[in-house]
Structures are given as C-alpha cells and as structure tokens.
Design an enzyme around this catalytic site. Sequence first.
Site: not given
Length: 282
Positions: A30, A32, A36-37, A147, A149, A185
């Site tokens: 999404m 931002a 992590g991405h 992920g 998460k 995040s």
Amino acid sequence: MKVIHTEAEWKPIWSSIFKEGKQLGFVPTMGALHQGHLDLVAKSTASMDYTVVSIFVNPTQFNSSEDFQNYPQTLEADLAQLEAAGADFVFVPSVATLYPHPTHLRFDFGDLEHVLEGAFRPGHFNGVGLVVSKLFHLIQPSRAFFGQKDLQQVAVIKRLVQDLSFDLSIEVVPTRREKDGLAMSSRNMRLNPEERIQALLLYSCLTQAKERLLAGEPWTTVLADTQKAFSNAANTKLEYFALLHPETFEIFDTFTQAGARSLCIAAYVGPVRLIDNLPIIP
Ligand code: PAF
C-alpha cells in the site's frame, strides 16, 4: 523500471514474460515503503526473473475512514526506492481500475476472521481477500511475497490461495525491525517523537513474555503483567495480546511446548494502531 496504471498496459508485458518462460515475482503493497517492503523486493529479485510491485491504498480493507484518510502516501519516494532496489515494474492502479463497479462478494475465512484482527477490524480481511484476489488475477505472478509482521494476513492469504486454487506460491519474509526493536510499519511515520518511544512497549512485552514463558512462567501471569504494563503506560491502549498457533490462529490459554506457538499484539499509541508478533516456538 516501468510504471504502469492499467490492465491494458500490463497484459502485453505479462504475455512476453510468459512466452519467454520467465518467473514473475510479485510484492503487493500500500506504498509508504520502508526497509521491510524492500526486503520483500530483495527476496523477489534474488529468486525471480522479474519483479512487479503494486502500490494501492485499498479502501475496502479499512474499517475506519479516519485510518484510510490518514494512511501515509509517498508515491515519489516509493518509486525512487523501488528503482534503486531493482524492481522491474510498478503497478499503480486507480480505485476505478481495481473497483470498476461495487463489489458484492463476501469472503468467509472461517475461524481466522473471528479472532484478533478479524474481530477488532470487522470487514478488514474481506477487503484484503478482495484486493489480493483481484491483483493475483490481474498480475498472474508465479510467486508472491508477504511480510511476517502481518501474521494473520499471511494465514488468510494462504487460505485464499488454497481454497481458490491460485496457481502461485507464497513466500513469507521475516519482520524487519528498527535498531531498538520496533517493527517497521508504514504507520510508524504517523508517530510523533514521544509516541515513537512509547511504541517500544509492544516489542518489549513480546520479548519479555517469550523469555518468561520459555522459563516456565504461566501464560495467565504473563498476560496479566502485560495488561498492567499497558494500563500504567501513558498514551497507550492494548487491544489484544494473545498466545496462538501461527497458522490456524487457535488461541491458547496455557503455554505448552507441544507445537508451533506465537505471540500477537495490537495496541494504540496515541491515535496510531500498531501490530506486532513474535514466534516462541517456530
Ligand atoms: O499488507 C498490505 O500492505 C496490504 O494488506 C496488501 C496485502 C497490499 C493488500 O492491500
């Protein structure tokens, strides 16, 4: 790196990838973007011939319009990061492209949707199921990367792939943390400096609970202490802290080392809702 917006632009690209017999990796996001991405993108570029990343803030998965309005959007910076990370394609559809007409289909993910995120965010997994199904049909990847998460989302998506026989594999990538332990995040961007410090309570509760459970303390004591820690901490509100099986999401009220176990937490820090999880026994 090519940026595309419509199915019509994507189809000929997909056809030539398919004709070449090449493997396509897909990272749905999404936007931002954070490290992590980029870990997901790195996993894809390392193992697949081509990588496509989607950026779409999916309105149907937000159960609060305030959360949707405030979701960070940083498209230019995202595209620069993806170019540097070696993504081949970025799919940035409009709402009208993905939702040309109102949707009626409703998913039922069984037990998964009645606990934790399913219970606290009614309709959330229906929106995730809808958009991920649409993206899988449109992009037709060989493998998709998610992920750890979002542990419950991973369980939902695995169920979606299995039940609807999507012809692709799912790869789960470990949670990337800041140096002090906070799980990365997109929502962290909304924390002010004071909240950023207060947010550390989530990870410290997870790590302490893991240590105490493995040392033999009962789950009920650990849970009560975690609830107390949140009620004593300024500006935070615990939604849930749960001990569960990481795939079925069966919730346990005692800890045994008999099978896979994870801890999941959700809490508000100021106005920002954060989630995190930690495997105790993988
Ligand atoms: O994890 C996310 O960012 C979203 O839920 C996803 C999978 C991209 C669907 O909108």
